[in-house]
Write an enzyme that holds these catalytic residues in place. Structure first.
Site, PDB file in Angstrom:
ATOM      1  N   SER A 116       0.834  -1.174  -0.035  1.00 45.73           N
ATOM      2  CA  SER A 116       0.106  -0.050   0.135  1.00 45.73           C
ATOM      3  C   SER A 116       0.849   1.208   0.145  1.00 45.73           C
ATOM      4  CB  SER A 116      -1.012   0.222   1.183  1.00 45.73           C
ATOM      5  OG  SER A 116      -0.012  -0.063   2.488  1.00 45.73           O
ATOM      6  N   GLU A 149      10.754   6.775   0.434  1.00 44.60           N
ATOM      7  CA  GLU A 149      10.735   5.969   1.724  1.00 44.60           C
ATOM      8  C   GLU A 149      12.124   5.677   2.320  1.00 44.60           C
ATOM      9  OE1 GLU A 149       7.881   2.806   0.870  1.00 44.60           O
ATOM     10  OE2 GLU A 149       8.330   1.699   2.692  1.00 44.60           O
ATOM     11  N   ASP A 161       8.758  -2.999  -4.694  1.00 47.40           N
ATOM     12  CA  ASP A 161       7.507  -2.675  -4.787  1.00 47.40           C
ATOM     13  C   ASP A 161       7.205  -1.385  -5.663  1.00 47.40           C
ATOM     14  OD1 ASP A 161       7.433  -4.544  -2.737  1.00 47.40           O
ATOM     15  OD2 ASP A 161       7.121  -3.219  -1.172  1.00 47.40           O
TER      16      ASP A 161
HETATM   17  C1  GLA Z   1       8.794  -5.248   1.593  1.00 48.66           C
HETATM   18  C2  GLA Z   1       9.955  -4.214   0.982  1.00 48.66           C
HETATM   19  C3  GLA Z   1      10.402  -4.832  -0.138  1.00 48.66           C
HETATM   20  C4  GLA Z   1      11.057  -6.091   0.131  1.00 48.66           C
HETATM   21  C5  GLA Z   1      10.163  -6.914   0.365  1.00 48.66           C
HETATM   22  C6  GLA Z   1      10.660  -8.643   0.915  1.00 48.66           C
HETATM   23  O1  GLA Z   1       7.986  -5.452   0.845  1.00 48.66           O
HETATM   24  O2  GLA Z   1       9.450  -3.139   0.723  1.00 48.66           O
HETATM   25  O3  GLA Z   1      11.650  -3.784  -0.727  1.00 48.66           O
HETATM   26  O4  GLA Z   1      12.406  -6.065   0.591  1.00 48.66           O
HETATM   27  O5  GLA Z   1       9.649  -6.473   1.871  1.00 48.66           O
HETATM   28  O6  GLA Z   1      11.056  -9.050   0.006  1.00 48.66           O
END
Ligand code: GLA
Length: 374
Positions: A116, A149, A161
């Site tokens: 999200s 972030e 993400d």
């Molecule tokens: C979260 C983080 C990603 C990644 C995953 C684990 O989603 O935002 O960058 O490290 O955990 O794979």
């Protein structure tokens, strides 16, 4: 609603959430991940203002915040840190950001490992860039959102993400090399559904466990690097390295690294299996990935392990594993499309009976990346 609140018609941008099929805690080690964007998204509506202020309203939180002097330099430990962080990073890139009103709405479940935060960052980035008349290639913009972030919000996430939210292709998974951001698209066959099962156990990347695991795995990398040059990240290490120098590591660090190094191999192999249509092999790799994530990386929880175990003998299952940052959140189940509805119903009933928690189970499909809503 934006027009009623702010008196101007907004331009609206969509940032999808994501599910990771395989490749967990490998992105910040410059390894491989294979996510897909999903049909849950954040919308950001934007219109310019003449008073230099920045107003941000969240429909989900029913809360509006006004920043009288525009772009902020520091976080305020509030949900507005995500959109403000992106705005601040873009300002830092030399864009002159005018006042604006931003409305946000989302159906991506919060704290569930479906990104999200990235969906919000990405939708905001496209919205703010549209105001200043600028654009970036997807991979570059993903880096800027990740920086928002890391540097503004203060969470230590990798690139996965933001990258998938911006660069996804409908009906495809994307194998990403997190070192150089090159990627390969793998079609998800029509007969396969993405069934996402929410354990309802909250997960957080900013919280303690994610950065602890990251530190533990990086400590293992440092041991290998002290013997062999050219291993700045676990991406560069091999299972042989680990066997050779593992005894010099904290036992936990050894196990975390074992997960990360083997996960990179599995992720690349999973993409090949998907491209070949070898669903049996893909399912096997997902099962092995879950075992490794749960036992070696200790990134799972009782509920997620139960959700994966309870899926195993249900008709139509191809593969199941915990997805995302870990310690709760959702499992991803690849399921034969014709069985997906029955699978979801049966899994929900089993999980409720076993844990006493009513889960949310969604039959999803892989959607396209972030865009302007016309
Ligand atoms: C979260 C983080 C990603 C990644 C995953 C684990 O989603 O935002 O960058 O490290 O955990 O794979």
């Amino acid at each position: 609603m934006h027009k009623e609140r702010f008196g101007a018609e907004p331009a609206i941008f969509v940032g999808p959430g994501r599910v990771n099929l395989i490749g967990e805690h490998t992105d910040y080690a410059e390894g491989f991940v294979m996510p897909a964007a999903i049909n849950f998204a954040t919308l950001a509506g934007i219109s310019p203002r003449t008073d230099g202020k920045i107003a941000i309203y969240s429909e989900n939180q029913s809360e509006e915040r006004v920043f009288d002097d525009g772009v902020q330099a520091k976080r305020s430990l509030h949900w507005t840190d995500y959109p403000m962080g992106v705005t601040a990073i873009l300002a830092g890139e030399g864009h002159k950001i005018p006042g604006f009103s931003l409305s946000i709405w989302s159906d991506v479940p919060l704290s569930s490992g479906l990104s999200s935060s990235a969906a919000l960052e990405v939708a905001t980035a496209l919205a703010v860039l549209s105001l200043v008349g600028a654009s970036y290639p997807g991979p570059k913009l993903a880096r800027l959102c990740q920086r928002a972030e890391n540097e503004f919000v203060g969470s230590n996430c990798g690139i996965m993400d933001q990258f998938i939210s911006l660069n996804a292709k409908k009906d495809h998974a994307l194998l990403l090399d997190c070192r150089d951001l090159s990627f390969k698209l793998a079609p998800i066959p029509d007969h396969v559904a993405l069934v996402i099962a929410n354990t309802m156990v909250k997960h957080s990347v900013a919280g303690g466990d994610y950065p602890t695991r990251r530190r533990e795995s990086e400590a293992a990398c440092a041991v290998i690097a002290s013997h062999r040059a050219g291993v700045p990240f676990l991406r560069d290490a091999t299972l042989e390295d680990l066997e050779k120098w593992g005894s010099e590591m904290e036992p936990k660090s050894y196990l975390r690294a074992k997960h990360v190094i083997s996960e990179d191999l599995r992720t690349v192999a999973a993409c090949e299996a998907l491209l070949k249509g070898d669903m049996k092999e893909l399912g096997r790799l997902m099962a092995e990935a879950h075992r490794s994530y749960s036992q070696d990386f200790e990134g799972s929880c009782v509920e997620a392990d139960a959700m994966v175990a309870l899926a195993q003998d249900l008709p139509g299952l191809i593969g199941a594993r915990l997805t995302g940052g870990g310690f709760g959140g959702c499992t991803i189940n690849l399921v034969e499309q014709t069985e997906a509805a029955a699978f979801a119903k049966a899994l929900a009933a089993r999980y409720a009976e076993k844990t006493g928690i009513a889960p949310q189970i969604h039959v999803c499909h892989a959607s396209g990346g972030a865009h302007r809503l016309e």
